[in-house]
Design an enzyme around this catalytic site. Structure first.
Site, PDB file in Angstrom:
ATOM      1  CB  CYS A 157      -1.902 -35.513  -6.211  1.00  0.00           C
ATOM      2  SG  CYS A 157      -1.008 -34.455  -7.392  1.00  0.00           S
ATOM      3  CG  HIS A 209      -2.870 -31.369  -4.908  1.00  0.00           C
ATOM      4  ND1 HIS A 209      -2.076 -32.434  -4.545  1.00  0.00           N
ATOM      5  CD2 HIS A 209      -4.036 -31.522  -4.211  1.00  0.00           C
ATOM      6  CE1 HIS A 209      -2.716 -33.185  -3.658  1.00  0.00           C
ATOM      7  NE2 HIS A 209      -3.916 -32.652  -3.441  1.00  0.00           N
ATOM      8  CG  HIS A 221      -6.378 -34.567  -1.482  1.00  0.00           C
ATOM      9  ND1 HIS A 221      -5.366 -33.669  -1.225  1.00  0.00           N
ATOM     10  CD2 HIS A 221      -7.112 -34.613  -0.334  1.00  0.00           C
ATOM     11  CE1 HIS A 221      -5.480 -33.187  -0.005  1.00  0.00           C
ATOM     12  NE2 HIS A 221      -6.543 -33.749   0.566  1.00  0.00           N
TER      13      HIS A 221
END
Length: 255
Positions: A157, A209, A221
């Site tokens: 990510c 994240h 993402h």
């Protein structure tokens, strides 16, 4: 001591051993300081983001301190094709992924440690507008998730957000928790613009994240793959699984 990566993609490991966790990758043309060295492994610190880890001594070239600083102070040029190849003076091919560094690029050639290479693909060399961040993020769409990865063949990510910002001419730290320390805090999703970053935390409150905000309350993402989901005040809603997968912590405007 200093070095430069002369291979396509080199794993950067947490510890000096082959089975150790890959915490990031060193892409072609990236240069670094060698902090420690033994018979097989070198602990390095990347110039681009200061990230540290271990790489195999066989997977880089040594450069002088003078050359290190010369590269550091020269204009930045990055390869702009998802995957392409470069050619050395012996007509030997080396594949390189998007975002590879091309030191001293002059239009169709560059050099590494005085060795000339030719490259005729697209090149990123300027700061692109914020509107271009989402456009460039689409280049990585459907790339598989890979812990520590930074390429279309596997990316995590924060590697995704860092690489997208990088090819747009903007620097980000490597890990999500460190990227979250950059920029300006936005109070509401409604204040966000495409290209802003949204960060998400786990049950312990640690940021784990990050993704790039798009228009119409969407987010791109890396989760299983680079994908597009819905962003709301609770977090990321995955329509495929019909549930929220990540809990929103903070939204940051970096540029």
């Amino acid at each position: 001591m200093f070095g430069i990566c002369n291979l396509s993609i080199v794993p950067l490991r947490l510890e000096p051993r082959d089975p150790s966790e890959m915490v990031s990758q060193v892409l072609f043309g990236e240069h670094f300081e060698v902090l420690e060295m033994d018979k097989k492994w070198s602990k390095i610190k990347l110039h681009f983001d200061g990230y540290e880890g271990f790489i195999d001594n066989k997977q880089y070239q040594e450069i002088t301190e003078e050359y290190y600083h010369k590269i550091s102070n020269s204009p930045k040029h990055y390869s702009g094709e998802l995957i392409d190849f470069i050619v050395d003076k012996n007509n030997s091919l080396t594949t390189i992924p998007i975002g590879s560094s091309l030191p001293f690029y002059d239009g169709n050639s560059f050099e590494i440690n005085s060795t000339p290479f030719s490259y005729d693909g697209n090149v990123f060399s300027e700061k692109l507008s914020k509107a271009e961040i989402v456009n460039k993020a689409y280049l990585f769409l459907n790339s598989p998730y890979l812990w520590g990865g930074k390429t279309p063949f596997g990316i995590d990510c924060s590697g995704f957000t860092q690489m997208v910002y990088k090819i747009c001419g903007h620097e980000l730290q490597r890990d999500a928790k460190d990227q979250a320390l950059e920029g300006e805090v936005l109070s509401f999703i409604e204040e966000s613009e495409p290209g802003d970053l949204a960060f998400f935390d786990n049950e312990e409150g640690n940021i784990t994240h990050v993704g790039i905000i798009m228009k119409d309350y969407n987010i791109i993402h890396a989760h299983g793959k680079v994908r597009i989901d819905t962003l709301d005040h609770s977090g990321i809603y995955n329509a495929e699984f019909q549930k929220h997968t990540h809990k929103l912590r903070v939204i940051k405007r970096i540029i």
